[in-house]
Design a protein around this motif. Sequence first.
Motif, PDB file in Angstrom:
ATOM      1  N   THR A  94       8.623 -13.071  34.505  1.00 42.33           N
ATOM      2  CA  THR A  94       8.018 -11.786  34.826  1.00 42.33           C
ATOM      3  C   THR A  94       7.604 -11.789  36.293  1.00 42.33           C
ATOM      4  OG1 THR A  94       7.186 -11.544  32.576  1.00 42.33           O
ATOM      5  CG2 THR A  94       6.188 -10.147  34.266  1.00 42.33           C
ATOM      6  N   VAL A  95       8.042 -10.778  37.015  1.00 44.11           N
ATOM      7  CA  VAL A  95       7.757 -10.678  38.445  1.00 44.11           C
ATOM      8  C   VAL A  95       6.930  -9.426  38.701  1.00 44.11           C
ATOM      9  CG1 VAL A  95       8.733 -10.562  40.769  1.00 44.11           C
ATOM     10  CG2 VAL A  95       9.939 -11.825  38.968  1.00 44.11           C
ATOM     11  N   GLY A  96       5.787  -9.610  39.312  1.00 40.56           N
ATOM     12  CA  GLY A  96       4.960  -8.483  39.713  1.00 40.56           C
ATOM     13  C   GLY A  96       5.290  -8.086  41.141  1.00 40.56           C
ATOM     14  N   LEU A  97       5.612  -6.817  41.351  1.00 41.04           N
ATOM     15  CA  LEU A  97       6.081  -6.367  42.662  1.00 41.04           C
ATOM     16  C   LEU A  97       5.203  -5.253  43.209  1.00 41.04           C
ATOM     17  CD1 LEU A  97       9.916  -6.093  41.920  1.00 41.04           C
ATOM     18  CD2 LEU A  97       8.759  -7.938  43.108  1.00 41.04           C
ATOM     19  N   ALA A  98       4.863  -5.373  44.480  1.00 41.62           N
ATOM     20  CA  ALA A  98       4.249  -4.261  45.178  1.00 41.62           C
ATOM     21  C   ALA A  98       5.274  -3.131  45.284  1.00 41.62           C
ATOM     22  CB  ALA A  98       3.787  -4.694  46.566  1.00 41.62           C
ATOM     23  N   TYR A  99       4.775  -1.910  45.487  1.00 37.63           N
ATOM     24  CA  TYR A  99       5.640  -0.730  45.506  1.00 37.63           C
ATOM     25  C   TYR A  99       6.770  -0.868  46.521  1.00 37.63           C
ATOM     26  CZ  TYR A  99       7.040   4.171  46.091  1.00 37.63           C
ATOM     27  OH  TYR A  99       7.759   5.337  46.182  1.00 37.63           O
ATOM     28  N   SER A 100       6.469  -1.324  47.727  1.00 39.04           N
ATOM     29  CA  SER A 100       7.502  -1.459  48.762  1.00 39.04           C
ATOM     30  C   SER A 100       8.569  -2.463  48.352  1.00 39.04           C
ATOM     31  CB  SER A 100       6.865  -1.887  50.090  1.00 39.04           C
ATOM     32  OG  SER A 100       6.032  -0.869  50.604  1.00 39.04           O
ATOM     33  N   ALA A 101       8.149  -3.549  47.714  1.00 39.52           N
ATOM     34  CA  ALA A 101       9.112  -4.561  47.277  1.00 39.52           C
ATOM     35  C   ALA A 101      10.043  -4.009  46.211  1.00 39.52           C
ATOM     36  CB  ALA A 101       8.372  -5.788  46.757  1.00 39.52           C
ATOM     37  N   VAL A 102       9.510  -3.182  45.321  1.00 43.86           N
ATOM     38  CA  VAL A 102      10.356  -2.554  44.301  1.00 43.86           C
ATOM     39  C   VAL A 102      11.424  -1.700  44.973  1.00 43.86           C
ATOM     40  CG1 VAL A 102      10.414  -0.883  42.417  1.00 43.86           C
ATOM     41  CG2 VAL A 102       8.587  -2.574  42.513  1.00 43.86           C
ATOM     42  N   LYS A 103      11.023  -0.905  45.956  1.00 35.56           N
ATOM     43  CA  LYS A 103      11.969  -0.033  46.641  1.00 35.56           C
ATOM     44  C   LYS A 103      13.027  -0.833  47.397  1.00 35.56           C
ATOM     45  CE  LYS A 103      10.871   3.858  48.431  1.00 35.56           C
ATOM     46  NZ  LYS A 103      10.329   4.951  49.256  1.00 35.56           N
ATOM     47  N   ALA A 104      12.607  -1.945  47.990  1.00 29.99           N
ATOM     48  CA  ALA A 104      13.520  -2.697  48.848  1.00 29.99           C
ATOM     49  C   ALA A 104      14.481  -3.595  48.072  1.00 29.99           C
ATOM     50  CB  ALA A 104      12.724  -3.523  49.857  1.00 29.99           C
ATOM     51  N   SER A 138      -4.042 -14.025  35.121  1.00 30.66           N
ATOM     52  CA  SER A 138      -4.138 -14.029  33.652  1.00 30.66           C
ATOM     53  C   SER A 138      -2.839 -14.451  32.988  1.00 30.66           C
ATOM     54  CB  SER A 138      -4.543 -12.638  33.160  1.00 30.66           C
ATOM     55  OG  SER A 138      -3.536 -11.679  33.483  1.00 30.66           O
ATOM     56  N   ALA A 139      -1.867 -14.885  33.797  1.00 33.02           N
ATOM     57  CA  ALA A 139      -0.573 -15.383  33.307  1.00 33.02           C
ATOM     58  C   ALA A 139       0.304 -14.291  32.716  1.00 33.02           C
ATOM     59  CB  ALA A 139      -0.770 -16.507  32.296  1.00 33.02           C
ATOM     60  N   ASP A 140       0.022 -13.038  33.045  1.00 33.98           N
ATOM     61  CA  ASP A 140       0.886 -11.947  32.591  1.00 33.98           C
ATOM     62  C   ASP A 140       2.155 -11.858  33.434  1.00 33.98           C
ATOM     63  OD1 ASP A 140      -0.795 -11.156  30.532  1.00 33.98           O
ATOM     64  OD2 ASP A 140      -1.975  -9.867  31.848  1.00 33.98           O
ATOM     65  N   VAL A 141       2.111 -12.368  34.656  1.00 33.99           N
ATOM     66  CA  VAL A 141       3.306 -12.454  35.486  1.00 33.99           C
ATOM     67  C   VAL A 141       3.432 -13.877  36.006  1.00 33.99           C
ATOM     68  CG1 VAL A 141       3.149 -10.021  36.171  1.00 33.99           C
ATOM     69  CG2 VAL A 141       2.168 -11.778  37.644  1.00 33.99           C
ATOM     70  N   ASP A 142       4.661 -14.280  36.327  1.00 30.23           N
ATOM     71  CA  ASP A 142       4.928 -15.635  36.801  1.00 30.23           C
ATOM     72  C   ASP A 142       4.989 -15.718  38.319  1.00 30.23           C
ATOM     73  OD1 ASP A 142       5.394 -16.782  34.106  1.00 30.23           O
ATOM     74  OD2 ASP A 142       7.086 -15.391  34.120  1.00 30.23           O
ATOM     75  N   LEU A 143       5.516 -14.675  38.936  1.00 33.67           N
ATOM     76  CA  LEU A 143       5.616 -14.588  40.392  1.00 33.67           C
ATOM     77  C   LEU A 143       5.095 -13.226  40.810  1.00 33.67           C
ATOM     78  CD1 LEU A 143       9.274 -15.923  40.929  1.00 33.67           C
ATOM     79  CD2 LEU A 143       7.174 -17.156  41.504  1.00 33.67           C
ATOM     80  N   ALA A 144       4.480 -13.159  41.990  1.00 34.71           N
ATOM     81  CA  ALA A 144       3.944 -11.885  42.447  1.00 34.71           C
ATOM     82  C   ALA A 144       4.206 -11.715  43.939  1.00 34.71           C
ATOM     83  CB  ALA A 144       2.446 -11.805  42.171  1.00 34.71           C
ATOM     84  N   LEU A 145       4.702 -10.537  44.302  1.00 38.76           N
ATOM     85  CA  LEU A 145       4.854 -10.174  45.708  1.00 38.76           C
ATOM     86  C   LEU A 145       3.723  -9.207  46.046  1.00 38.76           C
ATOM     87  CD1 LEU A 145       8.715  -9.617  46.004  1.00 38.76           C
ATOM     88  CD2 LEU A 145       7.378 -11.466  47.002  1.00 38.76           C
TER      89      LEU A 145
END
Length: 307
Positions: A94-104, A138-145
Amino acid sequence: MDSRQLRYFAAIYDRRSLTGAAESERVAVSALSYHLANLEAELGSALFERKPRGLHPTAAGERLNTHARAILRAMDAAARDLSSIRDTVSGEVTVGLAYSAVKAIGVDLARRVLAEYPDLTLILSESLSGTTLLHLKSADVDLALVYNPPPTATLRATPLLEETMVLVGRRDMIGDTDAPITVDELLTLPIILLRQGVSARALLEDVQLLRKLEARARLQMNSVQAIAGSLVAGLGCAIGTKLFMREQIESGALHWRPIIDPVLTRTLFLCEIADRPPTIALETTRALILGLIAQAVASGDWEARLL
């Protein structure tokens, strides 16, 4: 002693000559001679006798051949084993992405995983940086940008790129000009702030300036779509990046101006829990993300400076 020296030694042992070994290894004879001399010096023993008809292994050479073959076989087996693991990457990331990262890179990341790793389940979670950090802890995501995460011993944060912030709004709101605007001038305008959950630093690291912006903000929202609609409606202007409102800027609905005195920047980090053990699936996803970010910056799709 290293693997290359052992491989060269084995080639010389098999061919009984530097010339033949050089041909099989596709290196210069002088290079093989150099590595053989270094190996003999390190071991303190001659490995071959130089005779008119070629090289003949000494007793030390015969002993080393036994060890070298076992070591090289073990290395080949390890490489095949890891290659097999990479070829069958499986599991869930699971990857958590900031809005800009999602777009890019969001779509490209999903496309690569589907095409190259069919047994890997990818879950993309878009959220504001502060919320993404909470999900990571909280371990809901494994990687986060995320942008400008607060320093903490529980997180391993790797800086990836730096973006320059600009002022975005309608021309009748921020001025029908491409000229830079100072921060003091900006503070006189009706600002709409994107709330970042627990991490206001995701917008700017300058705490004093953040407080001034919050005090002057006409609206504060935690929805990118709501901010986009409000900007187009002329309810205010916002500090962001050109990627933040790219479609609206390209359509002409919104305009942007550089910010100076000072220039405002933010830094994107790849964050992980420091003591969480790595998995092949996690490492594979991380490598894909880093590669896609580098490509997006190199192509100009993401206007930023790689760190």
